[in-house]
Design a protein around this motif. Structure first.
Motif, PDB file in Angstrom:
ATOM      1  N   MET A  33      53.145 -21.585  66.272  1.00 29.39           N
ATOM      2  CA  MET A  33      52.783 -20.276  65.721  1.00 29.39           C
ATOM      3  C   MET A  33      52.016 -19.465  66.768  1.00 29.39           C
ATOM      4  N   PHE A  34      52.166 -18.156  66.663  1.00 25.78           N
ATOM      5  CA  PHE A  34      51.506 -17.257  67.598  1.00 25.78           C
ATOM      6  C   PHE A  34      50.456 -16.436  66.853  1.00 25.78           C
ATOM      7  N   SER A  35      49.347 -16.185  67.509  1.00 23.93           N
ATOM      8  CA  SER A  35      48.295 -15.371  66.909  1.00 23.93           C
ATOM      9  C   SER A  35      48.825 -13.960  66.629  1.00 23.93           C
ATOM     10  N   PRO A  36      48.550 -13.409  65.447  1.00 22.69           N
ATOM     11  CA  PRO A  36      48.970 -12.027  65.153  1.00 22.69           C
ATOM     12  C   PRO A  36      48.429 -11.028  66.181  1.00 22.69           C
ATOM     13  N   GLN A  37      47.225 -11.273  66.716  1.00 21.04           N
ATOM     14  CA  GLN A  37      46.675 -10.380  67.738  1.00 21.04           C
ATOM     15  C   GLN A  37      47.505 -10.421  69.012  1.00 21.04           C
ATOM     16  N   TRP A  38      47.967 -11.618  69.402  1.00 20.47           N
ATOM     17  CA  TRP A  38      48.816 -11.723  70.586  1.00 20.47           C
ATOM     18  C   TRP A  38      50.102 -10.924  70.388  1.00 20.47           C
ATOM     19  N   ILE A  39      50.668 -11.084  69.213  1.00 12.19           N
ATOM     20  CA  ILE A  39      51.938 -10.399  68.921  1.00 12.19           C
ATOM     21  C   ILE A  39      51.752  -8.893  68.949  1.00 12.19           C
ATOM     22  N   GLN A  40      50.670  -8.382  68.332  1.00 13.83           N
ATOM     23  CA  GLN A  40      50.446  -6.941  68.316  1.00 13.83           C
ATOM     24  C   GLN A  40      50.226  -6.397  69.722  1.00 13.83           C
ATOM     25  N   SER A  41      49.522  -7.149  70.546  1.00 10.08           N
ATOM     26  CA  SER A  41      49.324  -6.702  71.928  1.00 10.08           C
ATOM     27  C   SER A  41      50.658  -6.635  72.665  1.00 10.08           C
ATOM     28  N   PHE A  42      51.488  -7.635  72.479  1.00  8.00           N
ATOM     29  CA  PHE A  42      52.789  -7.637  73.152  1.00  8.00           C
ATOM     30  C   PHE A  42      53.671  -6.502  72.638  1.00  8.00           C
ATOM     31  N   LEU A  43      53.725  -6.303  71.329  1.00 13.09           N
ATOM     32  CA  LEU A  43      54.548  -5.234  70.768  1.00 13.09           C
ATOM     33  C   LEU A  43      54.124  -3.865  71.292  1.00 13.09           C
ATOM     34  N   ASN A  44      52.837  -3.642  71.364  1.00  9.32           N
ATOM     35  CA  ASN A  44      52.356  -2.348  71.841  1.00  9.32           C
ATOM     36  C   ASN A  44      52.569  -2.188  73.346  1.00  9.32           C
ATOM     37  N   LEU A  45      52.490  -3.269  74.106  1.00  8.47           N
ATOM     38  CA  LEU A  45      52.830  -3.204  75.523  1.00  8.47           C
ATOM     39  C   LEU A  45      54.302  -2.850  75.715  1.00  8.47           C
ATOM     40  N   ALA A  46      55.165  -3.496  74.941  1.00 10.08           N
ATOM     41  CA  ALA A  46      56.591  -3.220  75.047  1.00 10.08           C
ATOM     42  C   ALA A  46      56.899  -1.780  74.641  1.00 10.08           C
ATOM     43  N   ASP A  47      56.146  -1.254  73.678  1.00 10.67           N
ATOM     44  CA  ASP A  47      56.397   0.107  73.197  1.00 10.67           C
ATOM     45  C   ASP A  47      55.860   1.164  74.155  1.00 10.67           C
ATOM     46  N   THR A  48      54.670   0.942  74.700  1.00  7.25           N
ATOM     47  CA  THR A  48      54.034   1.966  75.532  1.00  7.25           C
ATOM     48  C   THR A  48      54.323   1.793  77.010  1.00  7.25           C
ATOM     49  N   GLY A  49      54.615   0.549  77.444  1.00  2.15           N
ATOM     50  CA  GLY A  49      54.846   0.296  78.860  1.00  2.15           C
ATOM     51  C   GLY A  49      53.595   0.353  79.700  1.00  2.15           C
ATOM     52  N   SER A  50      52.440   0.221  79.058  1.00  4.69           N
ATOM     53  CA  SER A  50      51.175   0.384  79.785  1.00  4.69           C
ATOM     54  C   SER A  50      50.079  -0.431  79.117  1.00  4.69           C
ATOM     55  N   PHE A  51      49.324  -1.190  79.909  1.00  4.73           N
ATOM     56  CA  PHE A  51      48.173  -1.904  79.372  1.00  4.73           C
ATOM     57  C   PHE A  51      47.118  -0.931  78.856  1.00  4.73           C
ATOM     58  N   THR A  52      46.936   0.184  79.568  1.00  2.00           N
ATOM     59  CA  THR A  52      45.930   1.172  79.167  1.00  2.00           C
ATOM     60  C   THR A  52      46.266   1.781  77.811  1.00  2.00           C
ATOM     61  N   ARG A  53      47.504   2.236  77.663  1.00  2.00           N
ATOM     62  CA  ARG A  53      47.900   2.874  76.402  1.00  2.00           C
ATOM     63  C   ARG A  53      47.928   1.866  75.257  1.00  2.00           C
ATOM     64  N   ALA A  54      48.380   0.659  75.547  1.00  2.00           N
ATOM     65  CA  ALA A  54      48.391  -0.364  74.494  1.00  2.00           C
ATOM     66  C   ALA A  54      46.972  -0.682  74.032  1.00  2.00           C
ATOM     67  N   ALA A  55      46.053  -0.814  74.982  1.00  2.00           N
ATOM     68  CA  ALA A  55      44.665  -1.103  74.617  1.00  2.00           C
ATOM     69  C   ALA A  55      44.064   0.039  73.809  1.00  2.00           C
ATOM     70  N   ASP A  56      44.328   1.301  74.213  1.00  2.00           N
ATOM     71  CA  ASP A  56      43.812   2.464  73.476  1.00  2.00           C
ATOM     72  C   ASP A  56      44.352   2.483  72.053  1.00  2.00           C
ATOM     73  N   ARG A  57      45.635   2.202  71.913  1.00  2.00           N
ATOM     74  CA  ARG A  57      46.247   2.237  70.584  1.00  2.00           C
ATOM     75  C   ARG A  57      45.649   1.169  69.672  1.00  2.00           C
TER      76      ARG A  57
END
Length: 303
Positions: free
Chosen positions: A1-25
């Protein structure tokens, strides 16, 4: 199983293409997002290719993205099934163009007053923003003026819309020069709507941009105040005109052919019982409005 937080970080990285934007979101630090991805990569191998200006998914990253989307869809389907026992309690989000939104506003208020267990969120937006909001899972369903060709959406006809030329009461419009004399009250969709309607009524006209502009308003509910004050004409959808309180101060010399409004929602997700109930009530309200509108209206000239 994967932590929901890990998954959300990955999904937002894939969507934004940026660590900065993913972290802000997500409201996290970049270091936290990086740590989540490292935890995933420890289990799955490299998921991202880190380039100076962008991120790129590896084949493993694309496979994991598909997995995350499947899990999210399964969770939503489960939530819908669990909520289906009670159609009168829950939150429903819908987003519509301003014109039909005005027509739906009072019925939505009445529906919520009748059913205190319902919480209804209604946002006015243009077509593209509506589709983006649905893809981002911010709303249950939307109404758009053009049927999307994106397979991620299910679309069906919801109601009809008609474009109208609206002028100050007592004004006559028989030729293009009458429009020049009145002047155009513009709005964000005004040039496109006016071109669509007037092009059929006045073939060979020099174009909407040649008309003198007597005002610009970006709030659908306020456009007709300028027309009623005698400042000029505009072209708006009929639903917006029907919602205008000062009807005796305006008239409609020209109306166009009906065109469909489309109900859209994510194809892979069924509507919840609450959303289905609200939608059915709105369909009935729109049908009643269509059947009643001619009783108190003058007959306009068809385009």
């Amino acid at each position: 199983m994967f932590s929901p937080q890990w998954i959300q970080s990955f999904l937002n990285l894939a969507d934004t293409g940026s660590f900065t934007r993913a972290a802000d979101r997500l409201g996290l630090t970049q270091a936290a997002v990086s740590q989540h991805v490292r935890q995933l990569e420890t289990k799955l191998g490299p998921l991202l290719i880190r380039r100076p200006r962008a991120l790129e998914l590896t084949p493993a990253g694309r496979a994991f993205l598909d997995y995350c989307n499947e899990v999210e869809q399964a969770e939503r389907r489960l939530g819908v099934r669990l909520a289906d026992a009670d159609a009168l309690h829950g939150e429903v989000g819908l987003t519509t163009p301003g014109s039909v939104g005005l027509a739906l506003h009072l019925p939505l208020l009445a529906l919520q007053a009748k059913n205190p267990g319902l919480v209804i969120r209604h946002r006015f937006a243009p077509d593209q923003e509506i589709l983006e909001a649905l893809l981002d899972k911010e709303y249950d369903f939307g109404i758009v003026t053009l049927r999307p060709d994106d397979p991620r959406f299910a679309a069906s006809e919801f109601a009809e819309e008609v474009l109208e030329l609206v002028v100050p009461a007592g004004s006559r419009v028989e030729e293009w020069e009458d429009l020049v004399r009145l002047g155009f009250i513009e709005h964000p969709d005004g040039p496109a709507m006016a071109t669509r309607l007037l092009g059929r009524c006045f073939p060979g006209n020099p174009g909407v941009r040649s008309l003198p502009r007597h005002g610009y308003i970006n709030q659908i509910g306020l456009i007709l105040d300028s027309v009623a004050s005698g400042l000029g004409f505009t072209v708006i959808p009929r639903h917006a005109r029907l919602s205008f309180a000062n009807a005796e101060a305006i008239s409609v010399p020209i109306s166009g052919e009906p065109y469909p409004l489309w109900l859209v929602h994510r194809a892979e997700w069924p509507l919840s019982a609450c959303a289905g109930y609200v939608l059915e009530q709105l369909r009935q309200d729109m049908l009643a409005l269509k059947n009643a509108r001619f009783a108190s209206e003058p007959t306009p000239r068809d385009s």
